[in-house]
Design a protein around this motif. Structure first.
Motif, PDB file in Angstrom:
ATOM      1  N   PHE A   2      66.581 -44.026  45.173  1.00 12.90           N
ATOM      2  CA  PHE A   2      67.172 -44.912  43.813  1.00 12.90           C
ATOM      3  C   PHE A   2      68.317 -44.273  43.282  1.00 12.90           C
ATOM      4  O   PHE A   2      69.188 -44.744  43.040  1.00 12.90           O
ATOM      5  N   LEU A   3      67.934 -43.022  42.693  1.00 12.95           N
ATOM      6  CA  LEU A   3      68.787 -42.171  42.119  1.00 12.95           C
ATOM      7  C   LEU A   3      69.988 -41.810  42.806  1.00 12.95           C
ATOM      8  O   LEU A   3      71.182 -41.879  42.294  1.00 12.95           O
ATOM      9  N   LEU A   4      69.764 -41.399  44.101  1.00 19.65           N
ATOM     10  CA  LEU A   4      71.059 -41.155  45.138  1.00 19.65           C
ATOM     11  C   LEU A   4      71.964 -42.173  45.398  1.00 19.65           C
ATOM     12  O   LEU A   4      73.390 -42.357  45.265  1.00 19.65           O
ATOM     13  N   LEU A   5      71.081 -43.607  45.282  1.00 22.03           N
ATOM     14  CA  LEU A   5      72.153 -44.683  45.508  1.00 22.03           C
ATOM     15  C   LEU A   5      72.791 -44.966  44.390  1.00 22.03           C
ATOM     16  O   LEU A   5      74.087 -45.550  44.282  1.00 22.03           O
ATOM     17  N   ILE A   6      72.354 -44.869  43.097  1.00 21.26           N
ATOM     18  CA  ILE A   6      72.970 -45.013  42.001  1.00 21.26           C
ATOM     19  C   ILE A   6      74.240 -44.272  41.799  1.00 21.26           C
ATOM     20  O   ILE A   6      75.321 -44.428  41.515  1.00 21.26           O
ATOM     21  N   ALA A   7      74.257 -43.056  41.934  1.00 19.19           N
ATOM     22  CA  ALA A   7      75.132 -41.834  42.092  1.00 19.19           C
ATOM     23  C   ALA A   7      76.353 -42.391  43.054  1.00 19.19           C
ATOM     24  O   ALA A   7      77.461 -42.448  42.585  1.00 19.19           O
ATOM     25  N   ALA A   8      75.946 -42.696  44.306  1.00 19.58           N
ATOM     26  CA  ALA A   8      76.825 -42.630  45.407  1.00 19.58           C
ATOM     27  C   ALA A   8      77.571 -44.049  44.985  1.00 19.58           C
ATOM     28  O   ALA A   8      78.715 -43.974  45.221  1.00 19.58           O
ATOM     29  N   SER A  65      82.933 -46.578  43.599  1.00 20.54           N
ATOM     30  CA  SER A  65      83.527 -47.543  42.964  1.00 20.54           C
ATOM     31  C   SER A  65      84.426 -46.887  42.058  1.00 20.54           C
ATOM     32  O   SER A  65      85.573 -47.163  41.920  1.00 20.54           O
ATOM     33  N   TYR A  66      84.103 -45.896  41.447  1.00 22.62           N
ATOM     34  CA  TYR A  66      85.120 -45.226  40.648  1.00 22.62           C
ATOM     35  C   TYR A  66      86.352 -44.546  41.245  1.00 22.62           C
ATOM     36  O   TYR A  66      87.707 -44.755  40.917  1.00 22.62           O
ATOM     37  N   LEU A  67      85.801 -43.952  42.620  1.00 21.68           N
ATOM     38  CA  LEU A  67      87.085 -43.353  43.395  1.00 21.68           C
ATOM     39  C   LEU A  67      88.121 -44.638  43.760  1.00 21.68           C
ATOM     40  O   LEU A  67      89.220 -44.480  43.951  1.00 21.68           O
ATOM     41  N   LEU A  68      87.288 -45.687  44.098  1.00 24.04           N
ATOM     42  CA  LEU A  68      88.278 -46.942  44.762  1.00 24.04           C
ATOM     43  C   LEU A  68      89.210 -47.194  43.761  1.00 24.04           C
ATOM     44  O   LEU A  68      90.366 -47.584  43.854  1.00 24.04           O
ATOM     45  N   LEU A  69      88.651 -47.512  42.557  1.00 27.52           N
ATOM     46  CA  LEU A  69      89.548 -47.839  41.329  1.00 27.52           C
ATOM     47  C   LEU A  69      90.694 -46.951  41.196  1.00 27.52           C
ATOM     48  O   LEU A  69      91.608 -47.297  40.570  1.00 27.52           O
ATOM     49  N   LYS A  70      90.148 -45.479  41.022  1.00 26.40           N
ATOM     50  CA  LYS A  70      90.979 -44.636  40.861  1.00 26.40           C
ATOM     51  C   LYS A  70      92.121 -44.470  41.949  1.00 26.40           C
ATOM     52  O   LYS A  70      93.509 -44.494  41.464  1.00 26.40           O
ATOM     53  N   LYS A  71      91.932 -44.981  43.161  1.00 28.77           N
ATOM     54  CA  LYS A  71      92.864 -44.788  44.233  1.00 28.77           C
ATOM     55  C   LYS A  71      93.824 -46.308  44.271  1.00 28.77           C
ATOM     56  O   LYS A  71      94.952 -45.889  44.404  1.00 28.77           O
TER      57      LYS A  71
END
Length: 378
Positions: free
Chosen positions: A152-158, A163-169
């Protein structure tokens, strides 16, 4: 009764947005339709949690395994929503299965372990984790439940980082497509990303505390479920406002295509296309259409949107959104000088802005002043 209201509030809010987003045919888009379906996942999760906390001990055990599966998939599925906003034109199992396969492995193992666990031991363990300490079946279930929390934690982080990287790009693409400054912004998408993080953190804290403990604490239920309900409402509202960041999904990069366009297109054609753009904006005043986008201009000129974007960048050093709003701002300045007492609503109708908020943001973006300060200065 109050307990039931709090427990059901995120259930009804999720269902409300699932229906609202799916039913908004006027402003339908692939991401919005997908988000409507996504809302059915928290709907299911909170409906099952209601069975646990109500409590309905005879009913809940039948839904425990599906809950583990849906709970593991919810964050990868939300990440796919951001891919639909930015780089993918539609949801496809063939394309997106790679994001969904791994999160299902531990829930499947958990389901298998439940099948082989003694029924009485399993049902008792769900409400009392310390029951049957010497049972090997319960020991395996406890291990798998802990692995679920780690996953659950790993999926949250991923999901959040992805999503952050997609919006940044791809965040600037909206400004190359829409003329409305609100539509060209990715602020709503960023808030969506942050809001799902809030849900993740609260969910994880609840998992660490243990639902076995929470079930006896009324005040904790009221606080946590209030946060869930408010955040889910916010996600639905932001999703309703957020348009696709890259609406044409052509995956072309304007900068990379610049050399191709300038080599393959003669200076004569560049000049001709530029003159046509001038005609559209200075004479035809195409910017007065508050739904204007770059495809409208490209179709009117007779070329593609990338070339229009390149021309605007080369000749005016602006993106499409800024370029269009330069004309709207000039129109607004004339309107204010001619009729300074007119309402904001009349200004947006006569100058091409999509809303009062868009007009205010355009003024602040261009001048650094509020619209009241700018009006007074004029």
């Amino acid at each position: 009764m109050i307990r039931v209201i709090f427990l059901l509030s995120p259930v009804f809010i999720s269902l409300f947005w699932a229906i609202t987003l799916a039913g908004d045919k006027t402003n339908h888009s692939v991401p919005r339709g997908y988000l409507a379906k996504f809302m059915l996942f928290p709907f299911f999760c909170f409906a099952v949690h209601f069975m646990y906390f109500a409590p309905l001990p005879k009913l809940f055990p039948y839904f425990d395994v599906p809950l583990q599966l849906v709970g593991s998939l919810i964050f990868p599925i939300f990440y796919i929503y951001f891919r639909l906003l930015t780089v993918d034109d539609k949801f496809s199992i063939k394309v997106h299965k790679k994001y969904l396969i791994i999160p299902t492995l531990i829930p499947i193992l958990y389901g298998i372990a439940v099948l082989f666990a003694p029924k009485i031991e399993y049902r008792t363990w769900l409400y009392n984790p310390h029951a049957f300490p010497e049972s090997s079946a319960i020991y395996i279930l406890s291990i798998l439940r802990k692995l679920t929390y780690i996953q659950f934690l790993l999926l949250i982080a991923a999901s959040y980082i992805g999503s952050y990287l997609l919006l940044k790009k791809y965040g600037t693409r909206a400004e190359q497509y829409y003329s409305d400054i609100n539509d060209g912004s990715t602020n709503n998408a960023k808030l969506l990303s942050h809001s799902i993080l809030v849900v993740c953190v609260v969910t994880f804290v609840a998992a660490v505390v243990g639902r076995y403990f929470i079930i006896t604490q009324e005040i904790i239920i009221y606080v946590i479920w209030s946060i869930f309900a408010a955040t889910l409402y916010f996600i639905g509202y932001m999703g309703l406002k957020q348009k696709p960041v890259n609406p044409t999904f052509d995956m072309e990069d304007v900068q990379n295509n610049y050399e191709v366009e300038t080599v393959e297109t003669s200076q004569y054609n560049q000049k001709k296309a530029h003159q046509k753009i001038i005609q559209l904006f200075e004479v035809d005043k195409i910017y007065l259409n508050n739904q204007l986008n770059i495809m409208d201009v490209a179709n009117a000129v007779g070329t593609n949107r990338t070339y229009i974007s390149v021309l605007i960048n080369v000749f005016y050093n602006q993106n499409f959104c800024s370029f269009v709003n330069t004309f709207r701002m000039a129109e607004l300045e004339k309107a204010i000088l001619q009729n300074p007492k007119s309402s904001y609503e009349s200004f947006i109708q006569s100058c091409g802005f999509g809303s009062v908020n868009s007009m205010k943001r355009s003024v602040t973006h261009k001048t650094g002043l509020t619209i009241a300060e700018w009006k007074k200065e004029l």
